[in-house]
Design an enzyme around this catalytic site. Structure first.
Site, PDB file in Angstrom:
ATOM      1  N   ARG A  59       1.571   2.065  -8.737  1.00  0.00           N
ATOM      2  CA  ARG A  59       1.488   2.295 -10.180  1.00  0.00           C
ATOM      3  C   ARG A  59       0.170   2.927 -10.605  1.00  0.00           C
ATOM      4  O   ARG A  59       0.139   3.923 -11.320  1.00  0.00           O
ATOM      5  CB  ARG A  59       1.624   0.965 -10.943  1.00  0.00           C
ATOM      6  N   THR A  60      -0.937   2.328 -10.180  1.00  0.00           N
ATOM      7  CA  THR A  60      -2.230   2.771 -10.693  1.00  0.00           C
ATOM      8  C   THR A  60      -2.490   4.213 -10.288  1.00  0.00           C
ATOM      9  O   THR A  60      -2.851   5.064 -11.093  1.00  0.00           O
ATOM     10  CB  THR A  60      -3.347   1.844 -10.179  1.00  0.00           C
ATOM     11  N   LYS A  89     -15.663   6.621   9.894  1.00  0.00           N
ATOM     12  CA  LYS A  89     -16.725   6.773  10.903  1.00  0.00           C
ATOM     13  C   LYS A  89     -17.921   5.886  10.583  1.00  0.00           C
ATOM     14  O   LYS A  89     -18.962   5.998  11.211  1.00  0.00           O
ATOM     15  CB  LYS A  89     -17.173   8.236  10.958  1.00  0.00           C
ATOM     16  N   ARG A 111     -10.412   2.677  -5.969  1.00  0.00           N
ATOM     17  CA  ARG A 111      -9.993   1.285  -5.730  1.00  0.00           C
ATOM     18  C   ARG A 111     -10.585   0.837  -4.405  1.00  0.00           C
ATOM     19  O   ARG A 111     -10.584   1.601  -3.425  1.00  0.00           O
ATOM     20  CB  ARG A 111      -8.470   1.188  -5.690  1.00  0.00           C
ATOM     21  N   HIS A 139      -9.941  -5.157 -12.933  1.00  0.00           N
ATOM     22  CA  HIS A 139      -8.971  -4.054 -12.975  1.00  0.00           C
ATOM     23  C   HIS A 139      -8.882  -3.644 -14.453  1.00  0.00           C
ATOM     24  O   HIS A 139      -7.886  -3.901 -15.126  1.00  0.00           O
ATOM     25  CB  HIS A 139      -7.626  -4.565 -12.441  1.00  0.00           C
TER      26      HIS A 139
END
Ligand code: NCD
Length: 325
Positions: A59-60, A89, A111, A139
């Site tokens: 969704r986000t 890395k 995120r 959030h």
């Protein structure tokens, strides 16, 4: 100064009600017709959104990227950033963000699985950063769309009794929403969870400081009977540490029987994805607002992109300045 979106408490009531929500309403109606869509396509033409996701998202990420494209932006993305980028890395977040922001994408949506990682990234970035969820932290864009949904469904926010339930210890959406709700008048919060998944103390301290009344209970029926808004969440086993006991399934599950306890005008919300804590048999009830809630993410995130990229420059009095620096 870059306009970051890092924590929900950076936004004032005046900003969300006076600018963001009307903007989202306007975007919703423009997206519904071809004429509106062609005006929107000019809005942020030529700008670049870069999405950097270290955790799964549907969704986000899609709502941000589709919002960006509808506004005429171009998107560049890596998901599984830990695997498919130089972070694999061992590059530090600070180095990575210094370099990536140096390529001048107009905004970075990020995120991460660690609490505080997005704020750290924002400090290293010379371009605006939007927090799309940081571990057990926050959030904020979800909380803004949640609040927008409450306003759209119930007409107002003051005076509501809101149940936040499920996994309150590991869920970031409930934390961000609690901060935002504390800006409104006569809000009563009811936390429904087993003790092992209880709301953390920092949020309770914040509510006490703001004079917001709240209580904690394991009595699902009493909570649902009192609520105007029921905001349910899944048990976030992936965020539990080794020594935490993992409930095999949600201790509280909402189905048709539980919905009979809710007021006729109450709404049932969930940030999704859901598991067994919210049964699909609820979907047909008009009080089930979670798919409308998910759709609202598109309009709120489009409005946020417009704000971050410069519109409403006079809003400094509406915006509680918090750049993360
Ligand atoms: C939430 C999240 O990622 O924090 N989902 C979302 O963004 N809609 C909730 C969750 O994962 O359970």
């Amino acid at each position: 100064m870059a306009r970051n979106v890092l924590r929900s408490q950076q936004f004032s009531r005046e900003f969300v009600e006076g600018w963001l929500f009307p903007k989202a309403d306007n975007i919703r109606s423009m997206m519904a017709c071809e004429q509106g869509r062609s005006v929107l396509r000019k809005k942020l033409e030529g700008k670049i959104l870069l999405s950097l996701f270290f955790e799964p998202s549907s969704r986000t990420r899609f709502s941000f990227e589709i919002a960006a494209i509808r506004l005429g932006m171009t998107t560049v993305a890596t998901e599984n950033a830990e695997v498919f980028s130089s972070f694999a890395k061992g590059e530090s977040l600070e180095d990575g963000l210094e370099v990536i922001s140096g390529y001048r994408p107009d905004v970075i949506v990020m995120r991460h699985h660690e609490t505080g990682a997005v704020e750290k990234a924002a400090r290293a970035s010379c371009m605006p950063v939007i927090n799309a969820g940081d571990g057990k932290g926050q959030h904020p864009t979800q909380a803004l769309l949640d609040l927008y949904t409450i306003k759209a469904e119930l007409g107002g926010i003051d005076g509501l009794t809101v149940v936040l339930g499920g996994d309150l210890a590991h869920g970031r959406t409930v934390r961000s929403l609690a901060y935002l709700l504390s800006r409104f008048r006569d809000i009563r919060l009811i936390f429904v969870s087993p003790p092992s998944l209880a709301m953390r103390q920092d949020i309770k301290d914040h509510l006490t400081e703001k004079g917001v009344s709240f209580w904690e209970t394991q009595n699902l029926k009493a909570g649902l009977e009192a609520a105007d808004v029921v905001y349910w969440t899944r048990t976030q086993t992936e965020r539990m540490s080794e020594d935490e006991s993992r409930p095999s399934k949600s201790p509280f599950s909402i189905g048709l029987r539980q919905m009979t306890w809710m007021k006729p005008k109450a709404i049932l919300m969930h940030p999704l994805p859901r598991k067994e804590e919210l049964r699909p048999e609820c979907d047909a009830d008009p009080r089930a607002a979670y798919f409308r809630q998910a759709e609202n993410g598109l309009y709120i995130r489009a409005a946020l992109l417009i704000w971050v990229l410069g519109e409403n420059q006079d809003s400094s009095q509406l915006y509680l300045d918090f750049s993360g620096k």
